[in-house]
Scaffold this active site. Sequence first.
Site, PDB file in Angstrom:
ATOM      1  N   HIS A  11      33.849  76.236  53.955  1.00  0.00           N
ATOM      2  CA  HIS A  11      34.294  74.893  54.539  1.00  0.00           C
ATOM      3  C   HIS A  11      33.540  73.567  53.810  1.00  0.00           C
ATOM      4  CE1 HIS A  11      37.301  76.409  57.162  1.00  0.00           C
ATOM      5  NE2 HIS A  11      36.205  76.943  58.189  1.00  0.00           N
ATOM      6  N   HIS A  36      31.278  81.636  56.289  1.00  0.00           N
ATOM      7  CA  HIS A  36      32.210  81.186  56.637  1.00  0.00           C
ATOM      8  C   HIS A  36      32.235  79.638  56.571  1.00  0.00           C
ATOM      9  CE1 HIS A  36      36.028  80.590  58.818  1.00  0.00           C
ATOM     10  NE2 HIS A  36      35.456  79.524  59.346  1.00  0.00           N
ATOM     11  N   GLU A  37      31.117  79.174  57.484  1.00  0.00           N
ATOM     12  CA  GLU A  37      31.073  77.594  57.260  1.00  0.00           C
ATOM     13  C   GLU A  37      30.504  77.011  56.153  1.00  0.00           C
ATOM     14  OE1 GLU A  37      31.994  76.158  59.936  1.00  0.00           O
ATOM     15  OE2 GLU A  37      32.124  78.040  60.825  1.00  0.00           O
ATOM     16  N   GLU A  49      41.219  78.317  57.494  1.00  0.00           N
ATOM     17  CA  GLU A  49      40.584  79.409  58.236  1.00  0.00           C
ATOM     18  C   GLU A  49      40.441  80.905  57.676  1.00  0.00           C
ATOM     19  OE1 GLU A  49      38.131  78.695  60.725  1.00  0.00           O
ATOM     20  OE2 GLU A  49      39.039  76.724  60.257  1.00  0.00           O
TER      21      GLU A  49
END
Length: 644
Positions: free
Chosen positions: A180, A176-177, A264
């Site tokens: 980003h 997930h990070e 998100e």
Amino acid sequence: MDFFTAQDNARRKTGRLVVLLIAAVVALIAVTTLVITIVVYFMSDQQGEVMVSSLLAGLTPELMGAVALGVVGLVVIGGLYKRFQLRRGGGRVVAETLGGREIATGTENPGERRILNVVEEMAIASGMPVPPVYLLDEAGINAFAAGFDTRDAVIGITRGAIDNLSRDELQGVVAHEFSHILHGDMRLNMRLISVLHGVLLIGLLGYILLRSTAFRGRSVRRSNNQNGKGVVVVLALGIALAVIGYAGTFFGNWIKAAVSRQREYLADASAVQYTRNPDGIGQALIKIGSHSQGARLEASQASEYSHLFFGQGMKVGFNRLLATHPPLDKRIKRVMPSWNGEFDAALNAPTAGEVASESVAGFSGSVSAYASTTMTGASAQAAIASIGQPGPRHLANAKATLDALPARIRQAAQDPYAVRALIYALLLSQNTQVRERQLASLQQAALPDVYREVMSHAGDVLMLRDQLRLPLMELALPALKNLSVDQAMHFRQCIVELINADNNVSLFEWTLYHWLIHHMGLDSKGSGPAVRKLNNVQQECQVLLNVLARAGQDDPDKVSAALNAAEKELPFALSVKNEAPDMKALGPAVSRLRRLRPQQKPAVLQAMARCIEHSGQIKPAEAELFRVIADMLECPMPPLLIEE
């Protein structure tokens, strides 16, 4: 959404951020002007009821102009100060401000070793250098990515996440990070911090002045030498400052929510795509819901960075519209549609055996299939399509790559002395006479301890397969970034000595040198003004493709065929030059190409791919240079894999 569309959308969101900021500043000016007018009215000698006409009479152009100038000045100064602060240290500034400490790459703590291995795998699978990992001593389950690009990015993780999440769940959070980082959200979030600092500064000043005003009010009441109206004025001023402070905080959170929430959902979806394991990130979100601390952080400045976190790090309160993250249950339902809606508090933390089984030696697997099979144009096309969105095969390849690196070399990549020796050893020539000159020069230039490490590891490094050189460089970067300024400059000088030992710059030497100075921040030259279209960089494309066309071959007909293949991807013609490629011109050319708009870069990458695949196979050195230049163009490319 593909990588280039995501990057372009993030760039467009910067414009939206400016519009939201202007709206917030205008609203703050209106609120501040009204509050000051009311305070001035009560502090005047007028008696009787509050008259609307009297208040409106106080709204003079001079007052509105002075307030506007003050608010805009404060927002601009606060934003510029924060931008300067963040630019100096990148993601490290954010992590250290939140109380994080960098996890030593040689840590023997099983939980810390586990998160480092997960980050290393994801970085190598994504084609980007391994970012430093910071540990926040917080009970909540949370994580974040901070930095302006892959050069200064860091990953932050809480103690609660390490202690409570399984390896699959940690992998989902880290994926997930990384989404980003790769899709431009991280850079947008850093800009958001700078932009909002001035707005939030108004709230902070209001809070400070409110406290001092309240203290002054108590002093006035104790002295008994002021009339009742004086106390009322003091309290009115305190309330006014509180209103202005709340307005600043409100508009700051409003902008965060407007920019961050949808990103998100996209990062959650990307994490599933990377790992092909929705249960990983889904169960991590469920554990946040069942954990007593949830994702909350106690750090005093956590609210300033709340939009960076994996989970909602701050209490939302009554207004969900200002939340920086979507509701937890909606996020879970999107990645796990079959979820029953219950947060199971009995979910287990990782077992001691699972944590202890993680080691620096890596994982089972082999890269022999990739070493023995030829890479083709299909491999290059698949790699371009996978930019910003690596898949399970890339993760499997990353595990196998880490396992293929000898444990002794992996451990050396974590030591501040040995890591420099590994890089020096990568530059040693296979030619005995040249290597002897390099070692003689290095013995004079390098520190004695580092030189001894070179002699200790040179044999192992010289035996490495070409496919392992770039992963080793990526693995070594966190330790290299911890060098002091003087150490880094001396390190660079020694590299130059090694390269110049034979008065010739090879393709790999150029690749290693420019990749290192790019990611270690040792290149002081800027990339120049922004370039928007390919037609503005024809000369730069000519230099780059001329080097690639001659990578590993000298036959003029083959060079011409490679350039002709590359030319089909570009809106202009390429000329065939008989002279050797200009390696000195390649660095500035790549630097200027980095300024292309995101949607213009795929054509350059496709032209590069056509150039190296024209012969029907791609050599390791060509693949290496292809990926390094893509990385320097801010398009980190996963490893080229053999097509199934």
